[in-house]
Design a protein around this motif. Structure first.
Motif, PDB file in Angstrom:
ATOM      1  N   ALA A 157       0.830  -1.534  -0.173  1.00  0.00           N
ATOM      2  CA  ALA A 157       0.239  -0.013   0.342  1.00  0.00           C
ATOM      3  C   ALA A 157       0.540   0.768   0.026  1.00  0.00           C
ATOM      4  CB  ALA A 157      -0.562   0.178   1.138  1.00  0.00           C
ATOM      5  N   SER A 158       1.477   1.050   0.703  1.00  0.00           N
ATOM      6  CA  SER A 158       2.696   2.390   0.932  1.00  0.00           C
ATOM      7  C   SER A 158       3.304   2.740  -0.176  1.00  0.00           C
ATOM      8  CB  SER A 158       4.334   1.734   1.701  1.00  0.00           C
ATOM      9  OG  SER A 158       3.386   1.505   3.092  1.00  0.00           O
ATOM     10  N   ALA A 159       4.010   1.737  -0.975  1.00  0.00           N
ATOM     11  CA  ALA A 159       4.626   1.870  -2.420  1.00  0.00           C
ATOM     12  C   ALA A 159       3.300   2.202  -3.362  1.00  0.00           C
ATOM     13  CB  ALA A 159       4.879   0.382  -2.760  1.00  0.00           C
ATOM     14  N   VAL A 160       2.416   1.608  -3.302  1.00  0.00           N
ATOM     15  CA  VAL A 160       1.013   2.376  -4.568  1.00  0.00           C
ATOM     16  C   VAL A 160       1.243   4.338  -4.455  1.00  0.00           C
ATOM     17  CG1 VAL A 160      -1.234   3.020  -4.191  1.00  0.00           C
ATOM     18  CG2 VAL A 160       0.406   0.458  -4.935  1.00  0.00           C
ATOM     19  N   ALA A 161       1.126   4.293  -2.546  1.00  0.00           N
ATOM     20  CA  ALA A 161       1.570   5.527  -2.477  1.00  0.00           C
ATOM     21  C   ALA A 161       2.008   7.135  -2.967  1.00  0.00           C
ATOM     22  CB  ALA A 161       1.104   6.371  -1.213  1.00  0.00           C
ATOM     23  N   ILE A 162       3.301   6.042  -3.116  1.00  0.00           N
ATOM     24  CA  ILE A 162       4.115   6.574  -3.553  1.00  0.00           C
ATOM     25  C   ILE A 162       4.482   7.256  -4.877  1.00  0.00           C
ATOM     26  CG2 ILE A 162       7.348   6.624  -3.870  1.00  0.00           C
ATOM     27  CD1 ILE A 162       8.047   4.949  -0.757  1.00  0.00           C
ATOM     28  N   THR A 163       4.227   6.074  -5.373  1.00  0.00           N
ATOM     29  CA  THR A 163       4.386   5.881  -7.413  1.00  0.00           C
ATOM     30  C   THR A 163       2.477   7.079  -7.568  1.00  0.00           C
ATOM     31  OG1 THR A 163       2.353   4.019  -7.479  1.00  0.00           O
ATOM     32  CG2 THR A 163       4.979   3.020  -7.999  1.00  0.00           C
ATOM     33  N   ARG A 164       1.670   7.109  -6.855  1.00  0.00           N
ATOM     34  CA  ARG A 164       0.422   8.118  -7.402  1.00  0.00           C
ATOM     35  C   ARG A 164       1.438   9.290  -7.209  1.00  0.00           C
ATOM     36  NH1 ARG A 164      -4.664   4.988  -4.579  1.00  0.00           N
ATOM     37  NH2 ARG A 164      -5.747   7.004  -6.380  1.00  0.00           N
ATOM     38  N   MET A 165       1.853   9.393  -5.735  1.00  0.00           N
ATOM     39  CA  MET A 165       2.960  10.995  -5.417  1.00  0.00           C
ATOM     40  C   MET A 165       3.893  11.309  -7.108  1.00  0.00           C
ATOM     41  SD  MET A 165       5.747  11.948  -4.617  1.00  0.00           S
ATOM     42  CE  MET A 165       6.685  11.258  -3.584  1.00  0.00           C
ATOM     43  N   LEU A 166       4.668   9.515  -7.435  1.00  0.00           N
ATOM     44  CA  LEU A 166       5.086  10.375  -8.046  1.00  0.00           C
ATOM     45  C   LEU A 166       4.307  10.832  -9.895  1.00  0.00           C
ATOM     46  CD1 LEU A 166       8.037   7.567  -7.624  1.00  0.00           C
ATOM     47  CD2 LEU A 166       8.148  10.121  -6.987  1.00  0.00           C
ATOM     48  N   GLY A 264     -10.133  -4.234   2.924  1.00  0.00           N
ATOM     49  CA  GLY A 264      -8.963  -5.620   2.197  1.00  0.00           C
ATOM     50  C   GLY A 264      -8.178  -5.054   1.782  1.00  0.00           C
ATOM     51  N   PHE A 265      -7.235  -6.046   1.278  1.00  0.00           N
ATOM     52  CA  PHE A 265      -6.328  -5.735   0.041  1.00  0.00           C
ATOM     53  C   PHE A 265      -6.933  -5.569  -0.942  1.00  0.00           C
ATOM     54  CE2 PHE A 265      -2.220  -7.111  -2.389  1.00  0.00           C
ATOM     55  CZ  PHE A 265      -1.326  -6.177  -1.738  1.00  0.00           C
ATOM     56  N   SER A 266      -7.963  -5.982  -1.003  1.00  0.00           N
ATOM     57  CA  SER A 266      -8.595  -5.750  -3.046  1.00  0.00           C
ATOM     58  C   SER A 266      -8.877  -4.470  -2.893  1.00  0.00           C
ATOM     59  CB  SER A 266     -10.298  -6.328  -3.003  1.00  0.00           C
ATOM     60  OG  SER A 266     -10.848  -5.335  -2.055  1.00  0.00           O
ATOM     61  N   ALA A 267      -8.703  -3.255  -2.110  1.00  0.00           N
ATOM     62  CA  ALA A 267      -8.583  -2.070  -2.772  1.00  0.00           C
ATOM     63  C   ALA A 267      -7.276  -1.027  -3.405  1.00  0.00           C
ATOM     64  CB  ALA A 267      -8.497  -1.028  -1.071  1.00  0.00           C
ATOM     65  N   VAL A 268      -6.002  -2.377  -2.820  1.00  0.00           N
ATOM     66  CA  VAL A 268      -4.846  -2.030  -2.780  1.00  0.00           C
ATOM     67  C   VAL A 268      -4.116  -2.367  -4.274  1.00  0.00           C
ATOM     68  CG1 VAL A 268      -2.446  -1.988  -1.953  1.00  0.00           C
ATOM     69  CG2 VAL A 268      -4.235  -1.534  -0.702  1.00  0.00           C
ATOM     70  N   LYS A 269      -4.880  -3.866  -3.796  1.00  0.00           N
ATOM     71  CA  LYS A 269      -4.536  -4.727  -5.511  1.00  0.00           C
ATOM     72  C   LYS A 269      -4.475  -4.184  -6.982  1.00  0.00           C
ATOM     73  CE  LYS A 269      -4.317  -9.649  -6.775  1.00  0.00           C
ATOM     74  NZ  LYS A 269      -5.492  -9.964  -8.233  1.00  0.00           N
ATOM     75  N   SER A 270      -5.160  -3.643  -6.600  1.00  0.00           N
ATOM     76  CA  SER A 270      -5.617  -2.934  -8.847  1.00  0.00           C
ATOM     77  C   SER A 270      -4.595  -1.704  -8.952  1.00  0.00           C
ATOM     78  CB  SER A 270      -6.675  -2.975  -8.573  1.00  0.00           C
ATOM     79  OG  SER A 270      -7.839  -1.796  -8.443  1.00  0.00           O
ATOM     80  N   HIS A 271      -4.481  -1.362  -7.776  1.00  0.00           N
ATOM     81  CA  HIS A 271      -3.516   0.075  -7.921  1.00  0.00           C
ATOM     82  C   HIS A 271      -1.918  -0.678  -8.003  1.00  0.00           C
ATOM     83  CE1 HIS A 271      -6.665   3.070  -8.145  1.00  0.00           C
ATOM     84  NE2 HIS A 271      -6.460   2.504  -6.413  1.00  0.00           N
ATOM     85  N   TRP A 272      -1.342  -1.547  -7.377  1.00  0.00           N
ATOM     86  CA  TRP A 272      -0.600  -2.399  -7.157  1.00  0.00           C
ATOM     87  C   TRP A 272      -0.277  -2.805  -8.393  1.00  0.00           C
ATOM     88  CZ3 TRP A 272       2.728  -6.413  -8.398  1.00  0.00           C
ATOM     89  CH2 TRP A 272       3.701  -6.184  -7.125  1.00  0.00           C
ATOM     90  N   GLU A 273      -1.207  -3.138  -8.963  1.00  0.00           N
ATOM     91  CA  GLU A 273      -0.526  -4.345 -10.639  1.00  0.00           C
ATOM     92  C   GLU A 273      -0.232  -3.283 -11.755  1.00  0.00           C
ATOM     93  OE1 GLU A 273      -3.394  -8.805  -9.605  1.00  0.00           O
ATOM     94  OE2 GLU A 273      -4.030  -6.600 -10.549  1.00  0.00           O
ATOM     95  N   GLU A 274      -1.177  -1.666 -11.395  1.00  0.00           N
ATOM     96  CA  GLU A 274      -1.093  -1.061 -12.353  1.00  0.00           C
ATOM     97  C   GLU A 274       0.315  -0.446 -12.691  1.00  0.00           C
ATOM     98  OE1 GLU A 274      -3.712   2.722 -11.814  1.00  0.00           O
ATOM     99  OE2 GLU A 274      -5.089   0.880 -11.999  1.00  0.00           O
ATOM    100  N   ALA A 275       1.090  -0.481 -11.384  1.00  0.00           N
ATOM    101  CA  ALA A 275       2.442  -0.491 -11.272  1.00  0.00           C
ATOM    102  C   ALA A 275       3.654  -0.514 -11.068  1.00  0.00           C
ATOM    103  CB  ALA A 275       2.223   0.952 -10.300  1.00  0.00           C
ATOM    104  N   ALA A 276       3.397  -2.203 -11.334  1.00  0.00           N
ATOM    105  CA  ALA A 276       3.742  -3.641 -11.055  1.00  0.00           C
ATOM    106  C   ALA A 276       5.104  -3.423 -12.268  1.00  0.00           C
ATOM    107  CB  ALA A 276       2.750  -5.077 -10.932  1.00  0.00           C
ATOM    108  N   TYR A 277       6.554  -3.942 -11.499  1.00  0.00           N
ATOM    109  CA  TYR A 277       7.303  -3.649 -12.462  1.00  0.00           C
ATOM    110  C   TYR A 277       7.751  -5.252 -13.056  1.00  0.00           C
ATOM    111  CZ  TYR A 277      12.167  -2.455 -13.175  1.00  0.00           C
ATOM    112  OH  TYR A 277      13.786  -1.912 -14.318  1.00  0.00           O
ATOM    113  N   ARG A 278       8.309  -5.159 -14.549  1.00  0.00           N
ATOM    114  CA  ARG A 278       8.144  -6.382 -15.892  1.00  0.00           C
ATOM    115  C   ARG A 278       7.693  -7.276 -14.947  1.00  0.00           C
ATOM    116  NH1 ARG A 278      14.029  -4.983 -16.018  1.00  0.00           N
ATOM    117  NH2 ARG A 278      14.381  -7.097 -17.056  1.00  0.00           N
ATOM    118  N   MET A 279       6.127  -7.841 -15.181  1.00  0.00           N
ATOM    119  CA  MET A 279       5.509  -8.877 -14.698  1.00  0.00           C
ATOM    120  C   MET A 279       5.816 -10.062 -16.096  1.00  0.00           C
ATOM    121  SD  MET A 279       3.850  -9.124 -12.161  1.00  0.00           S
ATOM    122  CE  MET A 279       4.280  -8.496 -10.716  1.00  0.00           C
TER     123      MET A 279
END
Ligand code: BTX
Length: 330
Positions: A157-166, A264-279
């Protein structure tokens, strides 16, 4: 920060170049004009340049160059995150300070920021280079009512917050390397270190440490890191005000954290996937006693990493180091 001081700075800052009369400030803050004057003197001590003109009032001519709790908090639009904040010029590690504060009962959402860390640390006690004045070195104390095994989800969740800020503040598309690194143009821009104090089924507190390289030039990056690390300045050519970035991260994190706690984590998951590196690429996976090649498949509904080996066997990893096959620590 004392809330009157914060309100005062906000009123003056919102007025931009216009003057605000002493009477209006005194009415809005419900304090005497003598008290207003005392606050102005204190702000000058902190590096604010204030112009006072009789019959017109006060205005801020310039903000302090130095970062402080005041300069971070004046435009902080959060409800609970960072409303209690500590700022230090030099520390060993903001994590250590945050642990001590948490043990002493610091409230949920307390934030520690330092201008410089001399013993900044990453995972497995690896050193984190935290040069004076150049980056964001920050630890956040959270007291979530979740099971201890879910704490790693807060890293995501924190990683998502950082990428959204960036994206919103710096207009760059940074990527998240599971579980805790932020990459920009294939180099490490930021890292997250999540530490926890828990007893059986109860989390006492979690500390989220964030290290973000902001205004480093090439010569500021130690030789050992030139191949793997980068800064926002190196990638964009721009210098950023660290306060603005911190304000935005805290706002983004507050929003996503509240959603996470409610949904729950579902609120984070899709945001995380959008920013995922080299899947979908081949990686080397390293766990405590094994190392093997695998395909990076994605993350599960609980945030664990899914990898697939050459025989199409899927494995789910809760903690591991991953690296891409070719190149450095890309
Ligand atoms: P990590 O273990 O994933 O990454 C550590 C590795 O990253 C180091 O071994 C080194 O190769 C590389 N590295 C060191 N410094 C930097 C840097 N400035 N930029 C890019 N790469 C670097 C990542 O751990 C988690 C880091 C968290 C740092 C924050 S800062 C605030 C808080 N306080 C503290 O002591 N740690 C956290």
């Amino acid at each position: 920060m004392e809330s009157t001081r914060k309100k005062l700075i906000t009123l003056l800052a919102d007025a931009k170049d216009s003057f605000i009369s002493g009477q209006r400030l005194s009415d809005e803050l419900s304090i005497s004009r003598a008290a207003i004057w005392k606050h102005m003197k204190a702000l000058e001590q902190e590096g604010y340049e204030i112009e006072a003109v009789s019959r017109k009032g006060y205005r801020i001519v310039s903000f302090p160059e130095e970062m402080s709790v005041n300069t971070i908090q004046w435009d902080l639009r959060t409800v609970w995150l960072g409303q209690k904040m500590y700022y230090r010029n030099q520390v060993d590690s903001t994590q250590s300070i945050a642990h001590q504060l948490a043990r002493d009962g610091a409230v949920h959402g307390t934030v520690v920021v330092a201008d410089e860390q001399v013993k900044g640390r990453g995972r497995l006690h690896r050193p984190w280079h935290s040069q004076k004045g150049k980056g964001i070195w920050m630890s956040i104390i959270l007291r979530p009512n979740i099971e201890p095994q879910r704490a790693p989800q807060l890293t995501l969740a924190s990683a998502v917050a950082i990428t959204r800020m960036l994206k919103s503040v710096c207009h760059v598309d940074a990527k998240i390397k599971w579980p805790n690194d932020i990459f920009l143009h294939n180099r490490k821009l930021a890292g997250i270190l999540t530490e926890m104090q828990a007893e059986q089924d109860l989390i006492e507190y979690v500390i989220i440490g964030m290290g973000i390289n902001v205004n480093q030039n090439q010569t500021d990056i130690p030789d050992s890191l030139t191949e793997i690390a980068t800064s926002l300045k190196l990638e964009t050519g721009e210098t950023f005000k660290r306060e603005t970035l911190i304000q935005s991260i805290l706002k983004e994190l507050e929003v996503i954290y509240d959603q996470y706690i409610q949904q729950g984590f579902s609120a984070v998951k899709s945001h995380w996937e959008e920013a995922a590196y080299r899947m979908g690429e081949t990686i080397t996976v390293k766990t405590r006693n094994q190392k093997w090649d695998a395909l990076l498949v994605g993350i599960q509904d609980d945030g664990a990493l899914i990898v697939e080996d050459q025989t199409q066997n899927r494995r789910v990893l809760y903690s591991a180091e991953i690296d891409w096959k070719r190149g450095k620590e890309e």
